[in-house]
Structures are given as structure tokens and as C-alpha cells.
Design a protein around this motif. Sequence first.
Motif, PDB file in Angstrom:
ATOM      1  N   TYR A  72       0.833  -1.207   0.000  1.00 29.97           N
ATOM      2  CA  TYR A  72       0.000   0.000   0.000  1.00 29.97           C
ATOM      3  C   TYR A  72       0.868   1.258   0.000  1.00 29.97           C
ATOM      4  O   TYR A  72       0.669   2.165  -0.815  1.00 29.97           O
ATOM      5  CB  TYR A  72      -0.947   0.026   1.206  1.00 29.97           C
ATOM      6  CG  TYR A  72      -1.751   1.305   1.244  1.00 29.97           C
ATOM      7  CD1 TYR A  72      -2.908   1.429   0.490  1.00 29.97           C
ATOM      8  CD2 TYR A  72      -1.323   2.400   1.989  1.00 29.97           C
ATOM      9  CE1 TYR A  72      -3.625   2.617   0.485  1.00 29.97           C
ATOM     10  CE2 TYR A  72      -2.029   3.587   1.986  1.00 29.97           C
ATOM     11  CZ  TYR A  72      -3.178   3.693   1.236  1.00 29.97           C
ATOM     12  OH  TYR A  72      -3.878   4.873   1.217  1.00 29.97           O
ATOM     13  N   ASN A  75       2.835   1.755  -3.281  1.00 31.03           N
ATOM     14  CA  ASN A  75       1.937   2.135  -4.370  1.00 31.03           C
ATOM     15  C   ASN A  75       1.506   3.596  -4.251  1.00 31.03           C
ATOM     16  O   ASN A  75       1.514   4.344  -5.231  1.00 31.03           O
ATOM     17  CB  ASN A  75       0.720   1.215  -4.408  1.00 31.03           C
ATOM     18  CG  ASN A  75      -0.115   1.440  -5.645  1.00 31.03           C
ATOM     19  OD1 ASN A  75       0.355   1.277  -6.763  1.00 31.03           O
ATOM     20  ND2 ASN A  75      -1.357   1.843  -5.442  1.00 31.03           N
ATOM     21  N   GLU A  76       1.116   4.005  -3.062  1.00 32.86           N
ATOM     22  CA  GLU A  76       0.694   5.396  -2.857  1.00 32.86           C
ATOM     23  C   GLU A  76       1.830   6.371  -3.165  1.00 32.86           C
ATOM     24  O   GLU A  76       1.623   7.409  -3.798  1.00 32.86           O
ATOM     25  CB  GLU A  76       0.209   5.620  -1.414  1.00 32.86           C
ATOM     26  CG  GLU A  76      -1.175   5.121  -1.155  1.00 32.86           C
ATOM     27  CD  GLU A  76      -2.237   5.840  -1.964  1.00 32.86           C
ATOM     28  OE1 GLU A  76      -2.180   7.080  -2.107  1.00 32.86           O
ATOM     29  OE2 GLU A  76      -3.139   5.152  -2.474  1.00 32.86           O
ATOM     30  N   GLU A  79       2.363   6.471  -6.964  1.00 30.76           N
ATOM     31  CA  GLU A  79       1.281   7.183  -7.640  1.00 30.76           C
ATOM     32  C   GLU A  79       1.409   8.686  -7.451  1.00 30.76           C
ATOM     33  O   GLU A  79       1.258   9.459  -8.400  1.00 30.76           O
ATOM     34  CB  GLU A  79      -0.079   6.691  -7.154  1.00 30.76           C
ATOM     35  CG  GLU A  79      -0.453   5.343  -7.716  1.00 30.76           C
ATOM     36  CD  GLU A  79      -1.844   4.883  -7.326  1.00 30.76           C
ATOM     37  OE1 GLU A  79      -2.573   5.636  -6.637  1.00 30.76           O
ATOM     38  OE2 GLU A  79      -2.205   3.761  -7.722  1.00 30.76           O
ATOM     39  N   ASN A  80       1.691   9.124  -6.209  1.00 35.82           N
ATOM     40  CA  ASN A  80       1.867  10.559  -5.957  1.00 35.82           C
ATOM     41  C   ASN A  80       3.043  11.112  -6.746  1.00 35.82           C
ATOM     42  O   ASN A  80       2.949  12.190  -7.345  1.00 35.82           O
ATOM     43  CB  ASN A  80       2.075  10.828  -4.467  1.00 35.82           C
ATOM     44  CG  ASN A  80       0.808  10.722  -3.669  1.00 35.82           C
ATOM     45  OD1 ASN A  80      -0.294  10.799  -4.206  1.00 35.82           O
ATOM     46  ND2 ASN A  80       0.948  10.531  -2.371  1.00 35.82           N
ATOM     47  N   GLY A 155      -3.960   9.444   0.813  1.00 39.07           N
ATOM     48  CA  GLY A 155      -2.942   8.390   0.872  1.00 39.07           C
ATOM     49  C   GLY A 155      -1.980   8.600   2.037  1.00 39.07           C
ATOM     50  O   GLY A 155      -1.711   7.681   2.813  1.00 39.07           O
ATOM     51  N   THR A 158      -3.868   8.023   5.286  1.00 41.09           N
ATOM     52  CA  THR A 158      -4.059   6.594   5.544  1.00 41.09           C
ATOM     53  C   THR A 158      -2.775   5.983   6.091  1.00 41.09           C
ATOM     54  O   THR A 158      -2.811   5.161   7.008  1.00 41.09           O
ATOM     55  CB  THR A 158      -4.507   5.870   4.259  1.00 41.09           C
ATOM     56  OG1 THR A 158      -5.755   6.446   3.844  1.00 41.09           O
ATOM     57  CG2 THR A 158      -4.685   4.383   4.489  1.00 41.09           C
TER      58      THR A 158
END
Length: 191
Positions: A72, A75-76, A79-80, A155, A158
Motif C-alpha cells: 500500500y 503504491n501510494e 502514484e503521488n 494516501g 491513511t
Amino acid sequence: MTQTFGDFVAPNHQRQEYLRIGFSPSSLPLQRRWRNNGLSADFLADYLITFFPGEDEKDQQRQSEFKDAVSYVANELLENAMKFSYAPQEHPVSITMQLEQDHIRFYVQNSIACQDVAAFQTFIQRLLSEDPDELYMERLTANTEEEHQGGSGLGFLTMLNHYNAQLAWQFAPADEDPEALTVTTMVNLTV
């Protein structure tokens, strides 16, 4: 001039196990890049799990939870970095995962347009100084009420709320490009 937010610890590749992956954000359209981000994050998680053998059911459950967290977070971060990278020039994006005795650090490096730095740093200061649960609810509500042009920050929130991550950032001049800065996002997870 270099600016640091949070408890940023510079990477140390002398004594620790680490893995670094580099990307060229302009090589694929952003929509096609999402799949690669997920695959790369899963690869990092699978690689890391080899250092934590699961001998009994309790260890295997912990291993699974840890693998999910690593996937997680990676990936976050990817992506950012891809979504907010400075586009006019070819600035690479990299993610480094560094394994230490009792924690894992992620370092994601990308470029950011100078015009976007102030807003991002204001958000970072809120992340580091306000209650993450309250900020999460505020951002969630804002996302449902309006179309969000920039990042929502969910993100990062979280990571703070669900994975007890420690976040920090470092901003430095980009090599040979006065229109951009290099930003390194550090995420620390306790093992």
C-alpha cells in the motif's frame, strides 16, 4: 537551499539492505503507468517478505499484514510521485526501500514545479501538526463535496492513521533546472 519537514533521515546504503527502482514518468501515459506502480509496489513487498520467514500461523498472519502495508505505502508513494512530477523536463522518479533492524524506510524522489511547492509545503505542515484523524475526515468530506483538482492527501493520511507511519520530506534544487525542485518523501514503518 534545502528544506526539510519532519524528522527526515538521509538514506544510508552502507550497512543496510536496500532496493532501488527508477522510472521515467514520461515513458508511458499516466493511466497506463498505474498498473506498473501496483506491480512495482507488490514486487517491493514480496522482496521484503523474504527477510521475515513465517514459521507458524501467527508469523504468517503478521507477514501478510506487513506485506499489505508495504504494498500500500509503496503504491501510494509511486502514484503521488508520478502524478505530481514536473512534466516539461525528463526528471526520473525513484523509490528506495531500506531495511533496518526494527523498521523500513521508503524514499521516493521526484521533481515538482516551483509554482506548486508552497501549496504542497502548506499541506505538509498541516499533516505534521494537526490531528491525522480529524484531517482525514476533513479531506474525505471535501472530496465528496467537490471535485478535487489537486491531491486530496488521503494516501498520506491513511499511512499515518492505519499504518502508524512517520512521514518527512526534503526539498532541494533540481539539477540544471531552475523551474523545478527535487522532493524526497520519506516514510518510516516499524517492523
